[in-house]
Design a protein around this motif. Structure first.
Motif, short mmCIF file in Angstrom:
data_model
loop_
_atom_site.label_atom_id
_atom_site.label_comp_id
_atom_site.label_asym_id
_atom_site.label_seq_id
_atom_site.Cartn_x
_atom_site.Cartn_y
_atom_site.Cartn_z
N PHE A 254 107.59 88.36 86.39
CA PHE A 254 107.55 87.30 87.39
C PHE A 254 107.09 87.85 88.74
CE2 PHE A 254 110.13 85.57 90.94
CZ PHE A 254 109.54 84.31 91.06
N THR A 255 107.65 88.97 89.15
CA THR A 255 107.29 89.59 90.44
C THR A 255 105.82 89.96 90.46
OG1 THR A 255 109.54 90.45 90.71
CG2 THR A 255 107.81 91.47 92.02
N LYS A 256 105.34 90.55 89.36
CA LYS A 256 103.93 90.93 89.29
C LYS A 256 103.02 89.72 89.37
CE LYS A 256 104.63 95.17 86.59
NZ LYS A 256 104.41 95.83 85.27
N CYS A 257 103.40 88.66 88.65
CA CYS A 257 102.58 87.44 88.67
C CYS A 257 102.48 86.86 90.07
CB CYS A 257 103.17 86.39 87.71
SG CYS A 257 102.96 86.78 85.97
N MET A 258 103.59 86.88 90.80
CA MET A 258 103.58 86.34 92.16
C MET A 258 102.78 87.22 93.11
SD MET A 258 105.22 83.58 91.61
CE MET A 258 104.68 83.70 89.89
N GLU A 259 102.72 88.52 92.80
CA GLU A 259 102.01 89.45 93.69
C GLU A 259 100.51 89.49 93.42
OE1 GLU A 259 103.99 93.13 93.06
OE2 GLU A 259 105.64 92.69 94.46
N ASP A 260 100.13 89.55 92.13
CA ASP A 260 98.69 89.73 91.84
C ASP A 260 98.01 88.48 91.29
OD1 ASP A 260 99.41 89.56 89.12
OD2 ASP A 260 99.38 91.73 88.83
N GLY A 261 98.79 87.42 91.03
CA GLY A 261 98.21 86.16 90.57
C GLY A 261 97.69 86.17 89.15
N LYS A 262 97.89 87.28 88.43
CA LYS A 262 97.42 87.36 87.04
C LYS A 262 98.38 86.62 86.11
CE LYS A 262 94.98 91.76 87.58
NZ LYS A 262 94.89 93.18 87.13
N LYS A 263 97.82 86.05 85.06
CA LYS A 263 98.61 85.28 84.10
C LYS A 263 99.24 86.22 83.08
CE LYS A 263 96.85 81.30 82.85
NZ LYS A 263 97.82 80.29 83.30
N ARG A 264 100.53 85.96 82.77
CA ARG A 264 101.25 86.79 81.80
C ARG A 264 102.06 85.92 80.85
NH1 ARG A 264 100.97 89.77 86.47
NH2 ARG A 264 100.36 91.97 86.22
N VAL A 265 102.30 86.47 79.65
CA VAL A 265 103.08 85.77 78.63
C VAL A 265 104.11 86.74 78.08
CG1 VAL A 265 103.01 84.78 76.30
CG2 VAL A 265 101.26 84.15 77.98
N LEU A 266 105.37 86.29 78.00
CA LEU A 266 106.45 87.09 77.41
C LEU A 266 106.99 86.35 76.19
CD1 LEU A 266 108.38 89.52 77.52
CD2 LEU A 266 109.85 88.19 79.04
N ILE A 267 106.97 87.02 75.04
CA ILE A 267 107.50 86.46 73.80
C ILE A 267 108.82 87.16 73.50
CG2 ILE A 267 107.10 86.10 71.34
CD1 ILE A 267 104.07 86.44 71.96
N VAL A 268 109.88 86.37 73.34
CA VAL A 268 111.21 86.93 73.05
C VAL A 268 111.66 86.37 71.71
CG1 VAL A 268 113.56 87.24 73.84
CG2 VAL A 268 111.71 87.01 75.51
N GLU A 269 111.72 87.25 70.73
CA GLU A 269 112.11 86.87 69.37
C GLU A 269 113.60 87.10 69.19
OE1 GLU A 269 110.11 87.62 64.96
OE2 GLU A 269 109.73 89.01 66.60
N GLY A 270 114.29 86.17 68.54
CA GLY A 270 115.72 86.35 68.31
C GLY A 270 116.27 85.31 67.36
N GLY A 271 117.19 85.72 66.49
CA GLY A 271 117.78 84.82 65.51
C GLY A 271 118.87 83.95 66.11
N PRO A 272 119.59 83.20 65.28
CA PRO A 272 120.65 82.32 65.77
C PRO A 272 121.71 83.10 66.52
CG PRO A 272 120.18 81.87 63.46
CD PRO A 272 119.45 83.13 63.81
N GLY A 273 122.12 82.60 67.67
CA GLY A 273 123.23 83.20 68.40
C GLY A 273 122.93 84.49 69.12
N THR A 274 121.65 84.83 69.30
CA THR A 274 121.33 86.08 70.00
C THR A 274 121.20 85.89 71.50
OG1 THR A 274 119.00 85.70 69.42
CG2 THR A 274 120.23 87.23 68.03
N GLY A 275 121.49 84.71 71.99
CA GLY A 275 121.53 84.50 73.44
C GLY A 275 120.23 84.02 74.05
N LYS A 276 119.35 83.43 73.24
CA LYS A 276 118.05 82.98 73.77
C LYS A 276 118.25 81.92 74.85
CE LYS A 276 116.38 81.75 69.73
NZ LYS A 276 117.53 82.10 68.88
N SER A 277 119.10 80.93 74.57
CA SER A 277 119.28 79.84 75.54
C SER A 277 120.00 80.33 76.80
CB SER A 277 120.07 78.69 74.90
OG SER A 277 119.34 78.12 73.84
#
Length: 637
Positions: A254-277
């Motif tokens: 997030f900090t990098k995106c706000m500083e350099d304006g480049k687009k980024r994507v973060l994929i977070v994989e996790g099963g049931p109950g791993t705290g995604k929400s």
């Protein structure tokens, strides 16, 4: 659950006589059922060092020690605990043991360091942060610890770590955590002894380790209950280990995106109950606190409605609606219109939007296009409709199209199903989704039962629900959801012999107090959690000749989960059958992992019910056998 507990004197004796590995192995087999002696031997060096630490005449020999305590409702374990009294109060010193030889500072990420892990140099949490959060979690979960005023004192011991003048672990950026949980390194055994002796001068008075192990566990705070406080800036959930790594990586992006304006994507994989929400909401709060434009996005209406209902007392409805959006809200989005879009349940994203799937181009593409930083929380094993198109490959494809930098991380710690990784794996094996090593869930502290009547499930849920209004009945979508009588809870949508029940009336069914009398389906339950769940498995899942069989024709006509599959099957019959099979199994897997403490099942297919009972009985026999081995090992050598 504690794997090994004894006195300091006996612990030192077991190390000296070289019998500790065997005793730990026996205890593991009895209580957990999955480890090897080679795995335990990897701890031997650390435990030998702790034996040396405790070999001090000023540390009483009769104080209690414990190895490997499983923190309730998580899959995390405390390495070592010592209980005692300083003359005024009982204390338990928590020691996080590490075999690290070095660490590097990581700038811009709170409480994150680099070290050698898993065959490479990887980012992980600072040992002091880990020890501190483990202690905080125990305090949060254990009522006995709080009520009896048992002090938890965390620290970390890195016995292979050489002291250096400019030690990265002691850098001022980590002061907040090293002050709460000091670090002791190679050559600092005397310092660790002195630290322990400040708190352990005699035997404790309240049997502190037993209270930690067997104390009354307060029900975990559910996300929907804590959301209002989180949005006011309060920390309601402690993030531990890889959760913290993911959180800090996201904020770094997030900090990098706000500083350099480049687009980024973060994929977070996790099963049931791993705290995604939990992570998704925490990130939303932090980005909002930094005065940036962010939204929480999910296809599921139920979580959005529940969060909105919880927030009505503290926020205006228009503000709530601006924070929580459906995944079809971005068909006309401008590029980089939002600073951050945080997508929960990303596996539920559709290709097109609108009631008739005729709006926009692709939801994944639109989210990446419309944000400087897109964060996708995903579990491809929770796809439950034919329209679910969200996938890691799809995210990467559109990230490449927009020249976005991509990082993929994984969550593995289990915070639902009583923290039992074993239950999730066992369930996958039972439903024949995938073969796992957990054919028998040894030491499963999860209340899983199979009942012969839906009445019995309902009675058990009502009893559980009286305490906190966090128990609900759910069912496979095998009964119609007619418009007639839709607002009448007494209208019998689900009928099984003399059992009658209505489908849920509102999308806020998860928190409405009267909803114990209503059944939820996959569309109103996914993305939410409860203490206890009842699950009615309908005719779309049955057992034949040892195989779990699925039958799409038994789904209700009002169910949209398989919409479009029949047309697809004309050209791809085998693939369509596989998709339908996975959707039905995923549906029940998802429903059966909504409960933090227990799951009660009724099957309309008697053969399937017998199979589930047999699998449970097999577990009990294995547990009895391992108990006998632990009690009389010589007979089984």
């Amino acid at each position: 659950m504690i794997i090994y507990q004894t006195t300091a004197e006996q612990f030192v004796h077991d190390i000296t006589e070289e019998v500790l590995v065997d005793r730990l192995y026996e205890a593991y087999q009895e209580k957990i059922g999955r480890t090897s002696k080679s795995e335990i031997r990897s701890w031997e060096n650390s435990l030998s060092r702790m034996s040396n630490v405790l070999t001090d005449p000023e540390i009483p020999s009769d104080v209690d020690v414990a190895i490997e305590f499983n923190i309730p409702s998580t899959s995390k374990r405390v390495d070592f605990m010592i209980a005692g009294n300083d003359g005024a109060q009982d204390h338990v010193v928590i020691v996080e043991l590490k075999q690290w030889e070095f660490a590097n500072k990581v700038e811009g990420k709170e409480a994150i360091v680099e070290t050698a892990l898993g065959g490479g140099i990887r980012e992980t949490v600072h040992p002091s942060y880990q020890a501190h959060t483990y202690a905080a979690l125990i305090e949060d979960f254990n009522e006995d610890v709080r009520e009896e005023n048992i002090s938890l004192v965390p620290c970390a011991y890195l016995h292979n770590y050489f002291v250096s003048e400019d030690d990265a672990l002691l850098d001022p950026i980590y002061d907040d955590y090293t002050s709460k949980a000091p670090i002791f390194r190679k050559g600092e055994m005397r310092k660790l002894r002195d630290f322990i002796k400040k708190y352990i001068k005699g035997k404790d008075t309240k049997n502190a380790i037993v209270r930690i192990d067997q104390g009354k566990i307060r029900p975990s705070k559910s996300l929907q209950d804590a959301l209002a406080n989180m949005l006011e800036g309060n920390e309601e959930f402690k993030m531990i280990d890889e959760q913290k790594v993911v959180y800090e990586q996201a904020l770094s992006y997030f900090t990098k995106c706000m500083e350099d304006g480049k687009k980024r994507v973060l994929i977070v994989e996790g099963g049931p109950g791993t705290g995604k929400s939990v992570l998704a909401i925490n990130l939303l709060v932090e980005v909002l606190n930094r005065d940036r434009l962010a939204m929480y996005v999910t296809k599921n209406a139920a979580p959005r409605e529940v969060y909105a209902a919880k927030l009505q007392k503290t926020m205006k409805k228009t503000h709530i609606n601006n924070l929580f959006k459906g995944s079809g809200s971005f068909t006309k989005v401008e590029e980089n219109e939002f600073d951050v879009l945080i997508v929960d349940e990303a596996h539920r994203l559709n290709r097109k939007s609108g009631m008739f799937q005729n709006m926009g181009e692709n939801q994944t593409m639109e989210i990446i296009k419309g944000s400087k930083l897109a964060i996708f929380f995903i579990d491809e094993n929770q796809k439950v409709t034919f329209a679910d198109a969200g996938s890691i490959d799809e995210i990467k494809k559109y990230a490449k199209q927009f020249q976005a930098e991509v990082t993929q991380l994984e969550l593995v710690s289990q915070f639902r199903c009583d923290g039992s990784d074993g239950y999730i794996a066992w369930l996958d094996d039972v439903l024949q989704i995938r073969e796992t090593a957990n054919r028998n869930v040894i030491g499963m502290d999860y209340d899983f039962r199979v009942f012969d009547s839906p009445h019995d499930v309902m009675e058990m849920l009502k009893e559980r629900n009286e305490k906190a209004n966090k128990s609900r009945m759910m069912a496979g979508y095998c009964w119609e959801w007619p418009k007639e009588g839709r607002r009448d809870v007494n209208y019998p949508d689900i009928v099984i012999d003399d059992f009658e029940m209505s489908w849920n009336l509102n999308t806020t069914w998860a928190i409405d107090e009267a909803s114990i009398a209503e059944a939820g389906c996959i569309h109103t339950a996914q993305g939410l959690e409860f203490d206890y769940v009842g699950v009615i498995i309908g005719d779309d899942l049955r057992m034949e000749e040892g195989n779990i069989m699925t039958d799409p024709s038994k789904r209700a006509k009002t169910d949209q989960s398989l919409r479009g599959l029949k047309k697809y099957a004309k050209e791809h019959p085998e693939e369509a059958a596989q998709i339908a099979d996975r959707i039905i199994k995923n549906t029940y897997r998802t429903l059966m992992t909504r409960g933090q403490k227990g799951c009660y099942v009724y099957c309309t297919d008697a053969t399937l019910a017998s199979y589930l009972k047999e699998r449970l009985q097999y577990v009990k026999k294995e547990e009895q056998y391992l108990q006998q081995v632990a009690e009389r090992p010589a007979l089984y050598e």
